[in-house]
Write an enzyme that holds these catalytic residues in place. Structure first.
Site, short mmCIF file in Angstrom:
data_model
loop_
_atom_site.label_atom_id
_atom_site.label_comp_id
_atom_site.label_asym_id
_atom_site.label_seq_id
_atom_site.Cartn_x
_atom_site.Cartn_y
_atom_site.Cartn_z
CG HIS A 75 -10.95 30.43 -0.60
ND1 HIS A 75 -9.87 29.84 0.01
CD2 HIS A 75 -10.56 31.70 -0.87
CE1 HIS A 75 -8.89 30.71 0.11
NE2 HIS A 75 -9.28 31.85 -0.42
CG HIS A 96 -10.74 33.26 3.93
ND1 HIS A 96 -11.61 33.52 2.89
CD2 HIS A 96 -9.51 33.67 3.51
CE1 HIS A 96 -10.94 34.05 1.88
NE2 HIS A 96 -9.67 34.15 2.23
N GLY A 115 -7.09 49.71 -3.52
CA GLY A 115 -8.18 50.62 -3.82
C GLY A 115 -9.52 49.91 -3.98
CG ASP A 135 -5.32 37.89 -2.38
OD1 ASP A 135 -4.90 36.74 -2.63
OD2 ASP A 135 -6.50 38.13 -2.10
N GLY A 165 -8.92 37.67 -5.39
CA GLY A 165 -7.54 38.11 -5.51
C GLY A 165 -7.51 39.51 -6.10
#
Ligand code: ZN
Length: 363
Positions: free
Chosen positions: A127, A179, A233, A257, A292
């Site tokens: 972000h 976060h 993974g 995500d 993501g």
């Protein structure tokens, strides 16, 4: 209509027999008559964190783009989801929230997940720091007024964050901690105040240490907290995932995500204001930070099951548990409930998908 399946996942266990769907609802299950039945009927998957999919970035998506992404999500068994917006300037978040469709022909849009902007400066991950804000009730109220917000991720240790939890609670919006630099003590205070889940456990948060277990440690030992995990993974190691499962089985919610590159292949994509390169199954920003994922929910279920988690419980982590976070009437098959169904074959691949009894992905 009979689905012609061998078994169904009902109340967290596998019930042998076929399923009958009438008028968009589950009419019966456990029907033993009939031959040649194949596959397993599970509730459609519920994904709490989808930034984009199938080439679409929800941060800038219009109605047509939502439809395209929705079709691609259906192919992966997702029948309900929360389009997710990461930290961005207020105007961008407001614009994105205004575009969230209330009714779509695709999977159900349960409302938006706003991930930010009230996050810890040291744990922004990908972000952009410029968009970060300290807790600000007026700003939060403007975001809530802009669109159907259903879930907000915030850093609970920030000054004023607990008041935000109160405001969100009064609007019926679920609160997730993420976060964040929160210590175990700060996390406990947030959970006591009403935060009920943690966004992508272990990623972008204070690390777990033996005398400083942080929010991850606090969440893992608290039976009333749901932990979300990106099981692609790349975000967590298999041992970490198993540890989470053993501590928090039954309250683990799989999330993808996913970003625009999911179900698309390698290439360059946008995640809000961030440029992302997808290569070898991971999505990374120019700073080589995970940005993501390109995980799909059916793959997440297979990954969790492959770790040794029983199938019924791996499916629960993609259905009933995430549904609990937002209190939505999805994620389960019950007599008289909506027939949102994914039929999985013997390899746990998606064979058919129904939304409200309507066949959207056919065998
Ligand atoms: Zn995040």
């Amino acid at each position: 209509m009979r689905l012609g399946v061998e078994a169904a996942l009902v109340d967290g266990r596998l019930v042998r027999g076929d399923v009958e769907v009438n008028d968009g609802l589950v009419a019966r299950y456990g029907i033993r008559r009939g031959n040649g039945r194949r596959g397993l009927a599970a509730p459609g998957f519920v994904d709490l964190q989808v930034n984009g999919f199938g080439g679409v970035d929800f941060a800038t998506a219009d109605a047509a783009a939502y439809e395209r992404a929705g079709e691609a999500l259906l192919e992966t068994g997702v029948t309900a989801y929360l389009p997710t917006f990461i930290t961005a300037p207020e105007e961008a978040l407001v614009a994105a929230l205004r575009e969230v469709p209330r009714a779509t022909p695709g999977p159900r849009v349960l409302g938006a997940h706003v991930e930010g902007p009230f996050l810890a400066a040291a744990r922004m991950g990908t972000h952009l720091l410029e968009g970060r804000r300290d807790p600000d009730v007026a700003l939060l109220e403007r975001l809530l007024a802009a669109g159907p917000v259903r879930l907000v991720t915030l850093a609970p240790e920030l000054p004023g964050a607990l008041e935000l939890i109160d405001v969100l609670g009064s609007h019926g919006v679920a609160v997730s901690c993420g976060h964040t630099e929160a210590t175990a003590e700060e996390a406990e205070a947030a959970f006591d105040r009403g935060a009920l889940t943690v966004t992508h456990l272990f990623n972008a948060m204070r690390p777990f240490r033996h005398r400083d277990p942080g929010i991850a440690g606090a969440a893992l030992v608290r039976d009333d907290v749901i932990v979300q995990l990106i099981l692609d993974g790349h975000h967590v190691a298999p041992e970490t995932a198993l540890l989470v499962w053993r501590a928090a089985g039954g309250r683990l919610a799989l999330v993808t995500d996913a970003m625009a590159g999911a179900a698309q292949g390698d290439g360059r994509y946008r995640l809000g204001d961030v440029e992302v390169e997808v290569r070898g199954g991971s999505a990374r920003s120019a700073e080589d930070v995970l940005a993501g994922s390109v995980l799909t929910m059916d793959q997440a279920v297979r990954n969790l099951h492959a770790l040794g988690v029983p199938l019924a419980e791996a499916l629960g982590a993609a259905t009933a548990v995430p549904a609990r976070v937002v209190g939505a009437d999805v994620g389960s098959l019950r007599r008289g409930g909506p027939a949102d169904v994914v039929v999985l074959d013997d390899n746990l691949e998606v064979a058919r998908v129904l939304v409200g009894g309507e066949e959207r992905v056919a065998a």
